[in-house]
Design an enzyme around this catalytic site. Structure first.
Site, mmCIF file in Angstrom:
data_model
loop_
_atom_site.group_PDB
_atom_site.id
_atom_site.type_symbol
_atom_site.label_atom_id
_atom_site.label_comp_id
_atom_site.label_asym_id
_atom_site.label_seq_id
_atom_site.Cartn_x
_atom_site.Cartn_y
_atom_site.Cartn_z
ATOM 1 N N HIS A 252 4.479 7.105 -6.843
ATOM 2 C CA HIS A 252 5.716 6.345 -7.098
ATOM 3 C C HIS A 252 6.521 7.158 -8.110
ATOM 4 O O HIS A 252 6.037 7.416 -9.203
ATOM 5 C CB HIS A 252 5.349 4.961 -7.647
ATOM 6 N N HIS B 261 1.178 1.611 2.425
ATOM 7 C CA HIS B 261 1.717 1.073 1.167
ATOM 8 C C HIS B 261 1.980 -0.427 1.260
ATOM 9 O O HIS B 261 3.050 -0.858 1.665
ATOM 10 C CB HIS B 261 3.022 1.823 0.861
ATOM 11 N N ASP C 247 5.926 -0.909 1.885
ATOM 12 C CA ASP C 247 5.942 -1.374 0.492
ATOM 13 C C ASP C 247 6.009 -2.912 0.476
ATOM 14 O O ASP C 247 6.743 -3.513 -0.311
ATOM 15 C CB ASP C 247 7.108 -0.772 -0.301
HETATM 16 ZN ZN LIG Z 1 6.311 1.840 -5.634
#
Ligand SMILES: [Zn+2]
Lengths: 310, 430
Positions: B179, B60, B305
């Site tokens: 998500h 991610h 992320d």
């Molecule tokens: Zn996200």
């Protein structure tokens, strides 16, 4: 003595600082009534008001406070300025800094905006309301008024009613009053007051009568009526029926309880008209005290700056 | 080129290995893992006292290219990945244009190849333009080489469309990275709902905004019998839901980010937007639940992320600031410090979360040091203690709240396909 560059909120102010502001405001009040006492305390410092959110009353109060102390006061006119062409808050602040501005008085629709401006400029930033965070000068003028009528804060029962979760006035008052020993209760419909507000050291309730019992101060907040998708209560009529204060509701509070409101009031919604105009109401007096408190803050921040060699 | 790594602590959970061994790589592949290998090599690395792991994999990241090159590019992001010990990263499709067709996929692959630093695998969006209305060109993107599908940044709100997307993706054996966020519950929220938000005067984001979609999409995974991978899980309630779903056999995997297991909402200071991300930093209690979920395996993957932003997009009003922080260069040291030294994970479990399990989800043969696998290898010194310095970072962006933090564990070598790209802690590629 107040030792800080900016006044951002009551959350960060010490007890002694609050008292000092209130004491200074008492002196300042004389200058409002007697123009002969007005002087050049601020030494022609330039003061800019930046109101990203409109409020004629607060802006005028600051502008008068600045001019009574010999400041040079200008309004940026946010709507007509480069701000409307997309200039960032920080760039606006830096430009004003360069032009010799000593005080930036800002109202902004976003929480924390005053803090962000303050850490990027040399000027003193005074928060005139930021998002759902704080409105320190309103709370200080409320506290000034309470002290003037009731002599102090220790053990006072203060009830703040209405749209609590969106109210920077309620928050600043809660921070300040709790610091000075008052017992604060925030009351409103369950959709407008959240239990997490207890972290401010206050009581939180939806039981309006219980909240009013033996209250020394009843402070109403303006309820916002902009059409929104997810209204927190069904309609104005239901709000005023359940949470509006009329004379029979006011009977639950102490007989000479102060009735306060930061204005502008929705007559017949937060308070019935006979309460707004009745003997308990100090709503109009609050306005005058607002100028005095703002003068006090300008004076103290100016002196703090002069003593630290900026 | 051949490479011999001598005397390191080889940690390869895929093969149940955690012992002092040597590794010999040749022609870009792992040739041999064993004791006291004596072979002539073009390069020998003495790894005594170091951890030798299958190359770290990040499922991610946001590399912002095409479209937002002032934040990060595939080249600068790849450099950051290498410095963080990552040999493979998967880029989310919220680019401009959105990665919703094979042309953008080919573009990303081309840029990654030109950068030539780490393996950069594109992720395609589930729906056209990430608008939640019609499916993207999923089949064509599968042929072009996407590694997964995702709508990261938001959820596909129409449940029927999400269900279709999951079914369709399974036909190409593509994992779906989900998500989880219901925007009507997020509302105008800026940080975790609770005492700290009340104290700071910021509108709150409640845990249920994540949990309702976690629950919904696990139900869809169950009814369609397809797998689902849940991105950046942040709440205690989500952990409970995932644990229950796994018990009844739902094919669900989940990831947590270093910031969610390291920080909590009480750490947010001075309206500093480097603490703003989606999902937000949660409560102390949620953070503990995430750590325990990593420990018991409910959450099997650590993903960064990595979300670079320009300084102007962070040094502004908190409400205006964009969500996300960079994470590639701090992921290993935070995971090691917080989770291994913090007593939640063994070294082997850490490698599982950062390489083995993400490799399994991608099912591309990575995440292991088996003979014959690509020679993607990361070597770290678990004992080196230092202070994180934002100025040392090679990412184009500097939006991180971790500057000044004391950590232990530094990446020394990142080896991609047998080629050393980080050598002794220094990036040797342009
Ligand atoms: Zn996200």
């Amino acid at each position: 003595m107040l030792k800080r560059k900016d006044l951002l909120g009551l959350r960060d102010l010490g007890r002694d600082e609050i008292i000092e502001i209130l004491d200074t405001a008492k002196e300042m009040k004389k200058k409002i009534d007697n123009p002969a006492l007005r002087d050049c305390t601020l030494g022609k410092s330039s003061i800019i008001t930046l109101f990203y959110e409109n409020s004629t009353r607060t802006r005028m109060s600051f502008m008068l406070a600045g001019s009574y102390l010999g400041g040079i006061v200008q309004d940026l006119g946010v709507a007509a300025s480069s701000v409307s062409k997309g200039e960032s808050l920080i760039d606006t602040g830096l430009n004003l800094d360069k032009m010799g501005v000593r005080f930036m008085i800002m109202r902004h629709q976003m929480t924390g905006a005053a803090a962000v401006l303050a850490r990027n400029v040399n000027a003193s930033v005074i928060n005139a309301g930021d998002g759902t965070n704080e409105h320190p000068t309103q709370a200080l003028l409320d506290m000034y008024t309470i002290r003037d009528y009731l002599g102090g804060f220790e053990g006072l029962k203060v009830v703040i009613l209405g749209d609590i979760s969106h109210s920077r006035v309620a928050r600043s008052n809660a921070f300040g009053l709790v610091k000075l020993g008052a017992e604060v209760t925030l009351a409103g419909p369950s959709t407008l007051v959240s239990g997490s507000m207890k972290s401010l050291g206050v009581n939180v309730t939806s039981d309006i009568k219980g909240a009013l019992a033996d209250a020394d101060v009843v402070m109403g907040l303006r309820v916002q009526f902009e059409r929104q998708k997810n209204m927190p209560f069904p309609n104005t009529r239901e709000y005023s029926t359940l949470y509006g204060i009329n004379s029979s509701m006011l009977n639950y509070a102490k007989k000479d309880a102060l009735v306060m409101h930061p204005g502008p009031v929705n007559r017949g919604v937060e308070f019935a008209s006979d309460i707004i105009d009745g003997p308990n109401s100090v709503i109009n007096i609050q306005v005058k005290n607002g100028v005095a408190v703002r003068m006090a803050i300008l004076k103290l921040l100016y002196e703090a700056g002069a003593s630290t060699d900026r | 080129m051949s490479l011999l790594i001598k005397g390191g602590r080889v940690i390869d959970p895929a093969n149940g290995i955690d012992e002092i061994m040597d590794i010999f790589a040749d022609g870009g592949k792992i040739a041999e893992v064993g004791r006291d290998i004596e072979k002539a090599a073009d390069r020998t690395i003495n790894a005594e006292g170091k951890w030798v792991m299958p190359g770290l994999i990040d499922l991610h990241v946001h590399f912002r290219e095409p479209g937002y090159e002032r934040k990060e590019t595939i080249r600068t992001g790849s450099r950051a990945a290498a410095m963080g010990g990552f040999t493979t990263v998967c880029c989310m499709p919220n680019t401009n244009p959105v990665t919703d067709n094979d042309i953008v996929v080919e573009f990303i692959k081309l840029k990654a190849e030109r950068a030539g630093i780490v393996n950069v695998l594109p992720i395609g969006s589930l729906t056209k333009g990430m608008e939640g209305e019609v499916l993207s060109d999923i089949g064509r993107m599968a042929s072009a080489g996407v590694c997964a599908l995702s709508e990261d940044g938001k959820s596909v709100l129409n449940a029927a469309l999400m269900k279709n997307a999951m079914r369709y993706a399974s036909m190409f054996d593509l994992p779906v990275f989900d998500h989880c966020e219901d925007p009507s519950l997020t509302g105008k929220g800026q940080m975790n709902a609770g005492a700290q938000a009340a104290y700071m005067g910021l509108a709150g984001i409640s845990n249920d905004s994540e949990e309702v979609i976690v629950a919904r999409d696990m139900i869809l995974a169950e009814s369609t019998k397809t797998p689902i991978h849940l991105c950046h899980i942040s709440t205690k309630g989500s952990v409970t839901l995932i644990r229950q779903a796994k018990e009844r056999g739902v094919r669900v995997t989940a990831e947590a980010t270093p910031h969610h297991f390291t920080l909590c909402d009480e750490d947010i200071r001075d309206y500093d937007a480097n603490y703003k991300m989606a999902p937000p930093l949660r409560s102390r209690e949620d953070r503990e639940a995430i750590r325990l979920a990593l420990k018991d395996g409910t959450i099997g993957v650590i993903s960064t992320d990595h979300a670079p932003h320009h300084v102007d997009e962070k040094n502004c009003e908190f409400q205006k600031a964009l969500n996300g922080i960079i994470g590639l260069e701090t992921s290993f040291c935070l995971a090691h410090t917080e989770l291994v030294l913090g007593g939640y994970l063994t070294p082997s479990q850490l490698v599982e979360k950062m390489s083995t399990n993400p490799g399994r989800i991608l099912h591309n043969g990575k995440g292991t040091l088996s003979a014959g696998a690509d020679a993607d290898i990361t070597i770290a010194d678990p004992n080196e203690q230092y202070t994180i310095d934002v100025d040392d970072m090679v990412s184009k962006a500097k939006n991180t709240p971790f500057g000044g933090r004391e950590v232990k564990g530094r990446i020394l070598y990142t080896i991609v396909g047998g080629e050393i790209v980080v050598d002794g802690g220094k990036l040797i590629k342009k």
